[in-house]
Design a protein around this motif. Structure first.
Motif, PDB file in Angstrom:
ATOM      1  N   TYR A 175      -3.274  16.833   1.193  1.00  0.00           N
ATOM      2  CA  TYR A 175      -3.860  15.928   2.101  1.00  0.00           C
ATOM      3  C   TYR A 175      -3.454  14.386   1.834  1.00  0.00           C
ATOM      4  N   GLU A 176      -4.355  13.911   0.774  1.00  0.00           N
ATOM      5  CA  GLU A 176      -3.612  12.537   0.409  1.00  0.00           C
ATOM      6  C   GLU A 176      -2.270  12.012   0.997  1.00  0.00           C
ATOM      7  N   MET A 179      -2.256  11.416   4.363  1.00  0.00           N
ATOM      8  CA  MET A 179      -3.260  10.545   4.431  1.00  0.00           C
ATOM      9  C   MET A 179      -2.326   8.780   4.873  1.00  0.00           C
ATOM     10  N   THR A 180      -1.548   9.311   3.368  1.00  0.00           N
ATOM     11  CA  THR A 180      -0.962   7.623   3.087  1.00  0.00           C
ATOM     12  C   THR A 180       0.650   7.616   4.055  1.00  0.00           C
ATOM     13  N   MET A 181       0.961   9.360   4.287  1.00  0.00           N
ATOM     14  CA  MET A 181       2.274   9.132   5.314  1.00  0.00           C
ATOM     15  C   MET A 181       1.696   8.748   7.100  1.00  0.00           C
TER      16      MET A 181
END
Lengths: 322, 303
Positions: A175-176, A179-181
């Motif tokens: 998920y992180e 989120m970054t993408m």
């Protein structure tokens, strides 16, 4: 001559009673306890399929190990794929406590006599797939597996506790990444949406066929091997995932998806069970490749295993004669 | 029951309301919180270049070993080889970050977007001629025997160098070496155990292990030849002259091969450094295409 048979069946009846009482009291069955043959067979099949899924599951993400776009992502992915090998090892060990043999189970996987989760027969087309597998596929696996931490078979339940902890870590890492993408370039955001579009429905299929078409479920529930029905778990996953998708800023590819205010659950569209059947029976995009890789690992390196055995035998003999 | 609830809670509520989970992945910025001041009397450009040499060796070998993940003889070996690759990747990240911290970034910094960390600018945006690894690590894996012979050789050299680097005058490099020594001792041990089993296993494994030795040994010709930069930095108490570890490395390797019933070829005549000066085989270019392709397709992206 008939006496021993009678005694035997008397013993068996007593053992069976004890087994049933253990299950009814929600206590654990341990490897040396008596258990019905069907229970043993069902567990071996389920644990082996689960172990195979971990091992085959290393491949779709493993395909990005060499190309991971930052060293941090490479380290995270490598550690994750390594964890999956570890999960496979615990699960094969759990199956071995029931009298199965790891090499034999591996052969059954390669000869397609045992199945693994159909999700791993889809290809990973972009790096966003790595994130989506973490978020959706590991998320679905967690929903499926958390109840197994209370499975009636002790070694399986204990293996699942450790596996679930690591899986939930993987889910967050996935998920992180997403989120970054999503905070990145338009191309990255498009990659994430595309990956969600491709993996959403296969993720829902991970819970298995609908309850009215799941032949083994009732017995497995009665035995405490399974704790919730396929549809219950699927619903739980959808309810958990919808707000995460909203927060992420992606659209789940289902026009019928909506919150039912009466039940508090999300309703969703019909799943293409024909696709599920095709993929699980061997006709998915990557089935042949997945099995070929395991076959190559076994066959191309058979000489290594033989050498290790020969070395161990020689040295045991030398120690003995010394 | 309780456990089931905790896992769900961890997933659903660890966000603390803002939906951003607390990660603590342990994979974040390699030199976060470390004082990266260069001690007086050390040339930062030399130090950075030296860190590239050591970092590139680790990165390239990690990439090679990663190819065994999903292809290894046993699941235990998948785990072990991934462990070694992860350790080396960790060393590479620290060393590349150290190079970046002293301003050694070369053309990479111009090509990579500012938001890309130094370690990634260096790993993903240098061309093969800017890589400083030795030929020993860029040679193809070959079969499992050759892979383990190469790992044994590379880990033995690196362990000998790192053991001495613990006394480096650069405290950052000394700390990286101190951490690396334990890891490298395990890598060397793991590879040595395989070389023993394969050398003294079956006829086939013996033949393959000997072929591995015969292929890997010539690659050792320049690993113990110092560049001018290494000579300067050794005099300054920062680096290790690789010529100083040759005897130790040769002793260790000969001992392992003897016990493995394998024949150690003579140590090859010292050749001038190639990889350390940016001269590489086509294999490195191929390896870097795999490594760098995606990152270079999206130069403005952060991951």
């Amino acid at each position: 001559m008939s006496t021993p048979t009678v005694e035997h069946s008397l013993d068996e009846a007593a053992f069976h009673e004890h087994f049933d009482a253990t299950i009814a009291a929600d206590r654990r069955i341990e490897p040396r306890d008596w258990m019905p043959e069907g229970y043993r067979r069902t567990l071996i099949r389920q644990i082996a399929q689960h172990a195979h899924s971990e091992i085959i599951g290393m491949q779709p993400e493993g395909d990005w190990l060499l190309a991971a776009p930052s060293l941090r992502r490479k380290a995270i992915l490598l550690a994750k794929v390594q964890d999956e090998a570890g999960h496979g090892m615990y699960l094969y060990s759990a199956a071995e406590t029931l009298g199965a043999d790891r090499a034999d189970l591996t052969d059954k996987l390669i000869e397609r006599k045992q199945k693994y989760s159909s999700i791993f027969n889809y290809a990973t087309l972009t790096y966003a797939d790595v994130g989506v597998i973490g978020w959706l596929v590991d998320g679905a696996a967690i929903c499926n597996q958390v109840p197994l931490c209370r499975s009636s078979y002790g070694p399986y339940a204990r293996a699942m506790i450790r596996i679930c902890k690591e899986e939930s870590f993987h889910q967050r890492q996935g998920y992180e990444l997403l989120m970054t993408m999503m905070r990145g370039t338009p191309a990255q955001r498009a990659m994430v949406q595309d990956a969600v579009d491709r993996w959403w429905w296969p993720s829902l299929m991970m819970f298995g066929p609908p309850d009215d078409d799941s032949p083994n479920s009732a017995q497995s529930m009665a035995w405490g091997i399974k704790r919730h029905s396929n549809d219950e778990l699927r619903q739980r996953f959808v309810d958990m995932t919808v707000p995460q998708a909203e927060f992420l800023g992606v659209t789940l590819p289902d026009p019928e998806l909506r919150l039912d205010p009466e039940t508090g659950h999300h309703r969703f569209g019909a799943i293409d069970w024909d696709e599920f059947k095709r993929v699980i029976s061997g006709d998915g995009p990557a089935n042949a490749e997945r099995i070929a890789r395991r076959r190559a690992a076994r066959d191309d390196n058979a000489w290594v295993t033989e050498a290790a055995t020969a070395y161990a035998t020689k040295h045991a003999a030398r120690k003995h004669s010394a | 029951m309780a456990h089931e609830e905790t896992v769900y809670e961890a997933l659903d509520h660890a966000s603390g309301g803002d939906g951003h989970w607390a990660f603590g992945t342990g994979f974040d910025e390699p030199l976060a919180g470390v004082d990266t001041t260069v001690p007086e009397g050390i040339d930062p450009a030399d130090l950075g270049e030296y860190c590239l040499m050591l970092g590139d060796d680790a990165l390239v070998l990690a990439q090679q070993l990663t190819r065994w993940v999903t292809a290894a003889p046993e699941l235990e070996e998948e785990v072990a080889v991934a462990n070694v690759a992860l350790d080396l990747l960790g060393q590479a990240r620290l060393l590349l970050a150290r190079a970046g911290s002293v301003g050694v970034l070369g053309r990479a910094r111009e090509q990579a977007t500012e938001s890309i960390p130094d370690e990634d600018a260096l790993a993903y945006f240098r061309d093969p001629d800017e890589y400083r690894n030795t030929g020993l690590v860029e040679a193809p894996n070959g079969d499992f025997a050759r892979t383990m012979v190469r790992l044994l050789a590379a880990a033995t050299v690196r362990l000998a160098v790192f053991a001495r680097l613990r006394d480096s005058r650069d405290p950052v490099l000394a700390a990286i070496a101190a951490k690396g020594v334990n890891e490298l001792a395990y890598h060397r041990d793991h590879a040595a155990r395989w070389v023993l089993r394969l050398g003294d296993g079956t006829e086939e494994s013996h033949r393959r292990a000997q072929a591995g030795v015969d292929t890997v040994w010539p690659l050792l010709d320049d690993v113990c030849t110092a560049t001018d930069l290494e000579v300067r930095l050794t005099a300054a108490g920062v680096a290790v002259d690789p010529a100083d570890v040759r005897d130790e490395v040769s002793d260790v390797l000969t001992q392992v091969l003897e016990r493995a019933t394998l024949t150690a070829p003579d140590w090859p005549a010292a050749a001038p450094p190639r990889g350390r000066r940016g001269e590489h085989t086509p294999e490195l270019a191929e390896l870097l295409t795999d490594l760098q392709g995606l990152a270079r397709q999206h130069p403005a992206a952060t991951w």
